[in-house]
Design a protein around this motif. Structure first.
Motif, PDB file in Angstrom:
ATOM      1  N   HIS A   5       0.841  -1.188   0.000  1.00 29.67           N
ATOM      2  CA  HIS A   5       0.000   0.000   0.000  1.00 29.67           C
ATOM      3  C   HIS A   5       0.883   1.246   0.000  1.00 29.67           C
ATOM      4  O   HIS A   5       1.931   1.281   0.648  1.00 29.67           O
ATOM      5  CB  HIS A   5      -0.877   0.029   1.257  1.00 29.67           C
ATOM      6  N   ILE A  13      -1.946   4.334   5.504  1.00 31.02           N
ATOM      7  CA  ILE A  13      -2.224   3.940   4.118  1.00 31.02           C
ATOM      8  C   ILE A  13      -2.929   5.075   3.393  1.00 31.02           C
ATOM      9  O   ILE A  13      -3.920   5.616   3.876  1.00 31.02           O
ATOM     10  CB  ILE A  13      -3.079   2.662   4.070  1.00 31.02           C
ATOM     11  N   TRP A  15      -5.168   5.392   0.852  1.00 30.50           N
ATOM     12  CA  TRP A  15      -6.075   4.520   0.116  1.00 30.50           C
ATOM     13  C   TRP A  15      -6.341   5.023  -1.297  1.00 30.50           C
ATOM     14  O   TRP A  15      -6.357   4.249  -2.251  1.00 30.50           O
ATOM     15  CB  TRP A  15      -7.383   4.341   0.886  1.00 30.50           C
ATOM     16  N   THR A  18      -3.352   4.391  -3.481  1.00 34.59           N
ATOM     17  CA  THR A  18      -3.197   2.954  -3.704  1.00 34.59           C
ATOM     18  C   THR A  18      -4.211   2.458  -4.730  1.00 34.59           C
ATOM     19  O   THR A  18      -3.874   1.672  -5.623  1.00 34.59           O
ATOM     20  CB  THR A  18      -3.332   2.185  -2.375  1.00 34.59           C
ATOM     21  N   CYS A  22      -3.730   0.899  -8.721  1.00 30.79           N
ATOM     22  CA  CYS A  22      -4.325  -0.328  -9.266  1.00 30.79           C
ATOM     23  C   CYS A  22      -4.935  -0.086 -10.641  1.00 30.79           C
ATOM     24  O   CYS A  22      -5.566  -0.987 -11.208  1.00 30.79           O
ATOM     25  CB  CYS A  22      -5.404  -0.856  -8.327  1.00 30.79           C
ATOM     26  N   GLY A  92      -6.652  -4.564   3.513  1.00 28.19           N
ATOM     27  CA  GLY A  92      -5.647  -3.845   4.280  1.00 28.19           C
ATOM     28  C   GLY A  92      -6.181  -3.420   5.626  1.00 28.19           C
ATOM     29  O   GLY A  92      -7.395  -3.338   5.840  1.00 28.19           O
ATOM     30  N   SER A  95      -9.353  -0.986   6.329  1.00 28.75           N
ATOM     31  CA  SER A  95     -10.092  -0.741   5.086  1.00 28.75           C
ATOM     32  C   SER A  95     -11.591  -0.574   5.325  1.00 28.75           C
ATOM     33  O   SER A  95     -12.221   0.271   4.697  1.00 28.75           O
ATOM     34  CB  SER A  95      -9.834  -1.844   4.071  1.00 28.75           C
ATOM     35  N   VAL A 120      -0.540  -4.023  -4.117  1.00 25.67           N
ATOM     36  CA  VAL A 120      -0.544  -4.177  -2.652  1.00 25.67           C
ATOM     37  C   VAL A 120       0.019  -5.500  -2.167  1.00 25.67           C
ATOM     38  O   VAL A 120       0.088  -5.741  -0.960  1.00 25.67           O
ATOM     39  CB  VAL A 120      -1.951  -3.950  -2.042  1.00 25.67           C
TER      40      VAL A 120
END
Length: 153
Positions: A5, A13, A15, A18, A22, A92, A95, A120
């Motif tokens: 992450h 993190i 998010w 990340t 992706c 994660g 999350s 990740v």
């Protein structure tokens, strides 16, 4: 090689970054109040009652490629409405507290399971259709991947 992450300036993190890593375009940030509770969605995908629609042996050389192909087939109802957008929550710590991100595919490269795994280090995530009628998740079990699907009325 797999990643981890992305972190924010405080070491937590990041998010959103990340998810973008992706290959997804973020179109809505949490909280997305009209969606299913994230913890409830995780339970649907991972509880002892969860049953896979598809299993893929998880340690072979082609496992992620095979998983990508099955994901594309199984996840099709996610994209039926919502203009190609869907909700996603990556695996994660924390999350479910962060919740859903509204996204759309931003890239034509490898399938989402492979991209999540590369970003990740684990191909685990939960997706929900924008209207909340369909859930599709990938979980990394002991020796295989599961694709779990569920329709809601």
């Amino acid at each position: 090689m797999t990643g981890a992450h992305l972190l924010d300036e405080d070491g937590g993190i990041d998010w959103e970054a990340t998810i973008r890593n992706c290959g997804l375009e973020v179109t809505g940030l949490p909280p997305i109040s009209e969606a299913m509770d994230p913890t409830a969605a995780l339970l649907v995908a991972t509880s002892g009652n969860a049953r896979p629609a598809v299993t893929v042996p998880g340690r072979g050389a082609d496992a992620l490629h095979v998983l990508d192909a099955h994901w594309k087939e199984q996840a099709a109802p996610l994209f039926a409405g919502g203009g190609g957008e869907f909700l996603v929550m990556l695996w994660g710590p924390g999350s479910s507290r962060v919740g859903w991100f509204r996204v759309r595919e931003h890239t034509a490269r490898a399938g989402l399971p492979s991209r999540v795994h590369q970003a990740v280090g684990k191909a685990e995530f939960v997706c929900l259709s924008v209207d909340g009628s369909f859930l599709c998740a990938v979980t990394d079990e002991a020796d295989e991947y599961w694709i779990v699907t569920r329709r809601f009325e």
